[in-house]
Design a protein around this motif. Structure first.
Motif, PDB file in Angstrom:
ATOM      1  N   MET A 122       0.960  -1.082   0.004  1.00  0.00           N
ATOM      2  CA  MET A 122       0.071   0.192  -0.141  1.00  0.00           C
ATOM      3  C   MET A 122       0.735   1.106   0.049  1.00  0.00           C
ATOM      4  SD  MET A 122      -3.306  -1.573   1.188  1.00  0.00           S
ATOM      5  CE  MET A 122      -2.674  -1.914  -0.362  1.00  0.00           C
ATOM      6  N   PRO A 123       0.225   2.502  -0.799  1.00  0.00           N
ATOM      7  CA  PRO A 123       1.104   3.366  -0.506  1.00  0.00           C
ATOM      8  C   PRO A 123       1.101   3.885   0.856  1.00  0.00           C
ATOM      9  CG  PRO A 123      -1.061   3.888  -1.734  1.00  0.00           C
ATOM     10  CD  PRO A 123      -0.676   2.265  -1.302  1.00  0.00           C
ATOM     11  N   LEU A 125       0.657   6.981   3.060  1.00  0.00           N
ATOM     12  CA  LEU A 125       0.124   8.401   2.736  1.00  0.00           C
ATOM     13  C   LEU A 125       0.245   9.247   4.022  1.00  0.00           C
ATOM     14  CD1 LEU A 125      -3.186   7.409   0.753  1.00  0.00           C
ATOM     15  CD2 LEU A 125      -1.254   8.089  -0.326  1.00  0.00           C
ATOM     16  N   ASP A 134       1.824  10.777  -0.748  1.00  0.00           N
ATOM     17  CA  ASP A 134       2.338   9.432  -0.858  1.00  0.00           C
ATOM     18  C   ASP A 134       3.783   9.611  -0.902  1.00  0.00           C
ATOM     19  OD1 ASP A 134       3.286   6.966  -1.700  1.00  0.00           O
ATOM     20  OD2 ASP A 134       1.589   6.696  -3.467  1.00  0.00           O
ATOM     21  N   ARG A 136       6.107   7.417  -0.687  1.00  0.00           N
ATOM     22  CA  ARG A 136       6.825   6.303  -1.746  1.00  0.00           C
ATOM     23  C   ARG A 136       6.820   6.972  -3.145  1.00  0.00           C
ATOM     24  NH1 ARG A 136       7.112   1.148   0.646  1.00  0.00           N
ATOM     25  NH2 ARG A 136       5.020   0.584   1.818  1.00  0.00           N
TER      26      ARG A 136
ATOM     27  N   LEU B 118      -6.477   1.967   5.019  1.00  0.00           N
ATOM     28  CA  LEU B 118      -5.264   1.313   4.772  1.00  0.00           C
ATOM     29  C   LEU B 118      -5.164   1.453   3.101  1.00  0.00           C
ATOM     30  CD1 LEU B 118      -4.870  -1.716   6.869  1.00  0.00           C
ATOM     31  CD2 LEU B 118      -3.309   0.045   6.755  1.00  0.00           C
ATOM     32  N   LEU B 125      -3.685  -0.434  -8.108  1.00  0.00           N
ATOM     33  CA  LEU B 125      -2.604  -1.418  -8.057  1.00  0.00           C
ATOM     34  C   LEU B 125      -2.954  -2.790  -8.868  1.00  0.00           C
ATOM     35  CD1 LEU B 125      -2.154  -1.575  -4.307  1.00  0.00           C
ATOM     36  CD2 LEU B 125      -0.567  -0.364  -5.858  1.00  0.00           C
ATOM     37  N   ILE B 139       6.193   1.945  -9.191  1.00  0.00           N
ATOM     38  CA  ILE B 139       7.056   1.260  -8.173  1.00  0.00           C
ATOM     39  C   ILE B 139       6.466  -0.349  -8.439  1.00  0.00           C
ATOM     40  CG2 ILE B 139       7.452   0.849  -5.795  1.00  0.00           C
ATOM     41  CD1 ILE B 139       6.655   3.765  -5.173  1.00  0.00           C
TER      42      ILE B 139
END
Lengths: 225, 225
Positions: A122-123, A125, A134, A136, B118, B125, B139
């Motif tokens: 999951m990103p 946040l 975000d 990442r 979450l 994705l 990513i």
DNA sequence: TCAAACCTTACGCCAACTGTAAGAGTAATT
DNA sequence: AATTACTCTTACAGTTGGCGTAAGGTTTGA
């Protein structure tokens, strides 16, 4: 590296949990509640925290909230008191999952793996007001649109969001960006601020960062210009 | 928009769940298991799926797995059979959380909100086997680690994941990368394949892409080398 | 009005990404 | 075994974007 921190007072239980997890190949660090847990946990840099709420005082919840605010990985709360209230409270304060004791080892392992998987995937946040970062992908969501941030821009934005609505001092920025406030030309900070502001303008967030003369800068809950 | 899909056979329960969720402000779509559920669910584009495993056959698990593969949002599984086996199985197949019925409405809501949190906003994705691609940030998550992909690498990976385990022809790649299969040197594709493979090796996914001589390439469910 | 604090722009360096080129490696076929 | 078509790898150069430096302009507040 799967690195789990167990926060548990009961010595016997701690050993048992540790044993279960190590058999699964996790590296485990056990910490009792009295060892200044939050700092210790952060330093251990865990990929998951197993937090027991059997603690005499309310400190378990406090730990939970603090860990979450610090952005520490997923938190799995264990408790023997089978109370809905506890569960809701824990989840609200930032716990990511909740299990009652006694708990079958397989269930524990399954939940741990699921959490790790969710978190890895999951990103991450970071939110404040209408900003969502975000961490990442270094993507900033604001209002409807989004922009890609450069590394420096993301570092600054992270600082601002984490501290908001407090003022972020120039020294904080220096430290976060270049590791020290010494030997650095002040101008470079101004240049980077200009760049960040220009980027924020792209998503209609003009004037979101106020400068506080002589001290630093401040992210304000701006309007869509 | 918080849009929840309920997959539940029992008509009465369905109404009840729907009522609870709507009172919380969610928009709810109910689907019975017999309505070709997977396609219907995907089309509803839910931000969360509430899946009941009370289904007569084993199809509930199958739905779970398929939904996950298609990248549909978080899945919360409900079941009346209080069996550890079911829980482990569901989690393994891609469910993100698991609750036993009967379940206090507040607990249900709390779990739903946690899951939504979450999963957070939008990110699309893309998953296949052990690969997860964040299309925004480019990513790639594989096993425990992750790598940043360049634009070209991300385009290719997306193609592979979307088509897996089928073969991706060279022409498909050409079209996706350069808009046409004409007037392009074949070598450039080979170079990009080499680069993608090298990047995949960084996350321990050696030999994940097989070349199919004369036709194209194929992403295979690789091992952690 | 003046100085300190702050902002902006332009410039050059560097790293990452991409395509080109050339040669080496590999597999199927005879 | 030799041939040939196909594929892989490596090195090189152009382009782009991010970053720090420098220099001059602008704002703020006493």
């Amino acid at each position: 590296m799967a690195n789990i921190v167990i926060v548990e007072d009961d010595h016997f239980l701690r050993e048992e949990l540790q044993h279960i997890l190590q058999k699964e190949g996790y590296s485990v660090v056990s910490i009792s509640t009295f060892d200044a847990p939050v700092e210790a946990i952060i330093q251990a840099n865990p990929s998951l925290v197993l937090l027991d709420l059997n603690l005499p005082d309310m400190s378990g919840f406090q730990i939970c909230r603090t860990l979450k605010a610090k952005g520490v990985g997923p938190i799995l709360v264990l408790t023997a008191r089978n109370q809905l209230r506890d569960e809701l409270h824990a989840l609200e304060l930032g716990a990511d999952d909740f299990l009652n004791k006694p708990c079958h080892p397989k269930r524990l392992i399954a939940r741990i793996e699921k959490l790790q998987q969710l978190y890895a995937t999951m990103p991450r946040l970071l939110k404040w007001a209408q900003f969502t970062l975000d961490e990442r992908g270094n993507i900033l969501y604001a209002a409807q649109q989004s922009v890609a941030l450069s590394e420096n821009e993301a570092i600054m934005m992270k600082l601002f969001i984490n501290n908001s609505p407090a003022i972020v001092t120039k020294e904080q920025l220096f430290i976060e960006l270049w590791g020290s406030s010494e030997f650095v030309d002040e101008n470079i900070l101004q240049v980077n601020m200009t760049r960040l502001r220009k980027t924020l303008d792209k998503v209609g967030m003009s004037r979101s960062i106020k400068t506080v003369r002589g001290i630093g800068y401040q992210l304000i809950g701006g309007e869509t210009s």
